[in-house]
Design an enzyme around this catalytic site. Structure first.
Site, PDB file in Angstrom:
ATOM      1  N   LYS A 201       1.010  -1.601   0.124  1.00 50.58           N
ATOM      2  CA  LYS A 201       0.053  -0.113  -0.138  1.00 50.58           C
ATOM      3  C   LYS A 201       0.569   1.126  -0.067  1.00 50.58           C
ATOM      4  O   LYS A 201       2.079   1.085   0.377  1.00 50.58           O
ATOM      5  CB  LYS A 201      -0.950   0.278   1.176  1.00 50.58           C
ATOM      6  CG  LYS A 201      -1.669   0.999   1.458  1.00 50.58           C
ATOM      7  CD  LYS A 201      -2.934   1.183   0.852  1.00 50.58           C
ATOM      8  CE  LYS A 201      -3.652   2.549   1.200  1.00 50.58           C
ATOM      9  NZ  LYS A 201      -4.883   1.960   0.078  1.00 50.58           N
ATOM     10  N   GLU A 275      14.606   0.990   9.359  1.00 49.28           N
ATOM     11  CA  GLU A 275      14.096   2.451   8.629  1.00 49.28           C
ATOM     12  C   GLU A 275      12.182   1.815   9.093  1.00 49.28           C
ATOM     13  O   GLU A 275      11.923   0.408   8.794  1.00 49.28           O
ATOM     14  CB  GLU A 275      14.478   2.532   7.303  1.00 49.28           C
ATOM     15  CG  GLU A 275      15.540   2.857   7.243  1.00 49.28           C
ATOM     16  CD  GLU A 275      15.582   3.509   5.710  1.00 49.28           C
ATOM     17  OE1 GLU A 275      14.350   3.461   4.676  1.00 49.28           O
ATOM     18  OE2 GLU A 275      16.789   3.984   5.464  1.00 49.28           O
ATOM     19  N   GLU A 288      13.585  -1.114   5.466  1.00 46.63           N
ATOM     20  CA  GLU A 288      14.137  -1.762   5.155  1.00 46.63           C
ATOM     21  C   GLU A 288      14.814  -1.700   6.511  1.00 46.63           C
ATOM     22  O   GLU A 288      15.187  -0.760   7.738  1.00 46.63           O
ATOM     23  CB  GLU A 288      14.546  -1.337   4.218  1.00 46.63           C
ATOM     24  CG  GLU A 288      15.253   0.597   3.677  1.00 46.63           C
ATOM     25  CD  GLU A 288      15.106   0.414   2.233  1.00 46.63           C
ATOM     26  OE1 GLU A 288      16.467   0.919   1.562  1.00 46.63           O
ATOM     27  OE2 GLU A 288      14.257   0.352   1.315  1.00 46.63           O
ATOM     28  N   ARG A 292      24.555  -0.621   8.069  1.00 40.38           N
ATOM     29  CA  ARG A 292      25.795   0.047   7.945  1.00 40.38           C
ATOM     30  C   ARG A 292      25.521   1.217   8.724  1.00 40.38           C
ATOM     31  O   ARG A 292      24.906   1.040   9.122  1.00 40.38           O
ATOM     32  CB  ARG A 292      26.584   0.171   6.473  1.00 40.38           C
ATOM     33  CG  ARG A 292      25.502   1.422   6.102  1.00 40.38           C
ATOM     34  CD  ARG A 292      25.538   2.265   4.571  1.00 40.38           C
ATOM     35  NE  ARG A 292      24.594   3.411   4.904  1.00 40.38           N
ATOM     36  CZ  ARG A 292      23.090   2.826   3.955  1.00 40.38           C
ATOM     37  NH1 ARG A 292      22.461   1.882   3.599  1.00 40.38           N
ATOM     38  NH2 ARG A 292      22.451   3.972   4.293  1.00 40.38           N
TER      39      ARG A 292
END
Ligand code: MV4
Length: 445
Positions: A201, A275, A288, A292
């Protein structure tokens, strides 16, 4: 602890890692391209090697040359910084086969989370909220249409191998969806050699909030709270801050705990960022993992007092985390402005060239992480970021005043920079009220 490490990077992050190594008593081997010969970060390293011509693909990204420098330099570990080889699982594996520690997650955890569709499935299984969407990859047109009808338009087609905004297409109706799937597939196939896509969505006007995590090789995983990175333009972050001015304490706690669950289930080690996007109602959804250290890590360092680069090196060398979750108390407010050699008046075109004069701001709670100086020439070959200005103050209002003062003190002559844009954003009432989403900069400036 390591005796000697190689820094597979350049610019401000190379300098940042060298500083951490010095404090840890670790010797450093730095590498440089022909464009960076004579750069100041090299003077602070114990040994330096040229790894090729200016183009990143011929030097900093060239695995055989970086590994050769590591072998000749006789290092025990490589810190990749961000960009270049930092999220290259193949390079990570080669380090392992050469018996050089990669300062970051294992190649397995890196590949797993690098595949956004697998990461999404992992998140679901760990009861981490994901955006409503397809149950796995989209194989056929019929599947795409039926999923879209279930969740409702607008939908977003995302490439499994994508990330950071690459390989995404929005669709508003059936016809557009068919095209979006084809386009996203073709783009991902071309860019990543993997055309697999999934559907979500489309969340309109989201805020971008990310959680810093740290995990050692003894099963300890902690979060270092969140950063808000909603002030961005075309997937380039401009301003980052912590804590997020948008979320409630309850949301913050749940999001940070969700990030830890995900990291544990991926058997992830070292520093990473989970995230999320947050919608208008305050619902958060995992999108995601960045496997790093990130550009904006100083914001977290300021509010937690934890040196993330030193922590990365310690954890990689096998040390256990010296603190537990309850020891990590966020203090006050930190804001970072990325100073780029770009011309905001010319659509943010890079503005390489010689810095004729430079005055660096200072004072209580002001930090400037930069490799640039008067007489330094900004190269057109690399990212245009020339420094990060970070302030740390008791309240957000004070942090904004302090940042404006520091930006006014900062003088960089000879090239165009994003300093004037930052001053405009910081003057804006929407920013002062913390009412900005990821579309704010493009809508307003
Ligand atoms: C989204 C989204 C809206 N809905 N996913 C952009 C980069 C990648 N990290 C994921 N991104 C987005 N995913 C759904 N389902 C909007 C974005 C997005 C975005 C996310 C974070 C920060 C800036 C962004 C800018 C544009 C779009």
């Amino acid at each position: 602890m390591y005796k000697r490490i190689l820094i597979a990077n350049r610019g401000e992050i190379a300098l940042r890692i060298i500083r951490a190594c010095r404090e840890l008593g670790v010797e450093t081997v730095a590498i440089f391209s022909e464009a960076d010969r004579g750069a100041r970060y090299l003077e602070l390293a114990d040994e330096t090697y040229c790894v090729g011509p200016p183009a990143g693909g011929e030097s900093y990204r060239k695995i055989d040359r970086v590994i050769s420098a590591a072998e000749v330099g006789n290092v025990q570990a490589i810190h990749p910084g961000y960009g270049f080889l930092a999220e290259n699982a193949h390079f990570n594996e080669i380090c392992r086969s050469c018996k050089i520690d990669f300062i970051g997650p294992t190649p397995e955890a890196m590949s797993l989370l690098g595949d956004k569709n697998r990461a999404r499935k992992l998140a679901r299984d760990a009861k981490v909220p994901v955006v409503p969407g397809s149950d796995g990859l989209i194989e056929t047109e019929e599947q795409a249409l039926s999923t879209a009808h279930q969740i409702g338009f607008p939908v977003l087609v995302k490439a499994s191998a994508g990330g950071g905004g690459r390989g995404m297409r929005v669709a508003l109706n059936d016809l557009a969806l068919k095209q979006a799937v084809q386009q996203a597939r073709a783009e991902a196939e071309g860019a990543f050699g993997d055309g697999s896509v999934y559907l979500e969505k489309y969340i309109e006007h989201p805020r971008h909030v990310e959680v810093q995590v740290l995990a050692d090789h003894h099963g300890n995983v902690v979060h270092l709270w969140e950063r808000d990175c909603s002030v961005q333009r075309r997937h380039q972050k401009l301003i980052e801050e912590s804590p997020s001015p948008h979320i409630s304490d309850k949301t913050r706690k749940h999001m940070c705990e969700a990030a830890v669950r995900l990291v544990k289930s991926a058997k992830y080690t070292n520093a990473g960022t989970v995230e999320f996007i947050v919608d208008k109602e305050g619902n958060y959804y995992f999108i995601e993992v960045n496997a790093r250290i990130q550009v904006e890590h100083p914001v977290t360092e300021m509010v937690t007092g934890i040196d993330l680069i030193k922590a990365q090196i310690r954890v990689a060398s096998g040390e256990a985390l010296p603190f537990s979750q309850s020891d990590i108390k966020p203090h006050c407010v930190a804001i970072e402005c990325r100073i780029n050699a770009e011309d905001p008046a010319k659509k943010f075109q890079p503005s390489p060239g010689k810095i004729e004069q430079m005055i660096v701001p200072g004072g209580l709670g002001v930090r400037f992480d930069s490799h640039a100086h008067a007489g330094y020439t900004v190269s057109p070959y690399y990212d245009s970021m020339i420094g990060k200005l970070i302030v740390h103050q008791p309240t957000r209002t004070e942090a904004i005043s302090c940042m404006r003062r520091a930006l006014q003190e900062l003088r960089i002559q000879g090239i165009k920079t994003t300093v004037p844009l930052h001053l405009e954003i910081l003057r804006h009432s929407a920013f002062a009220e913390g009412k900005v989403d990821t579309t704010f900069v493009e809508r307003t400036f």
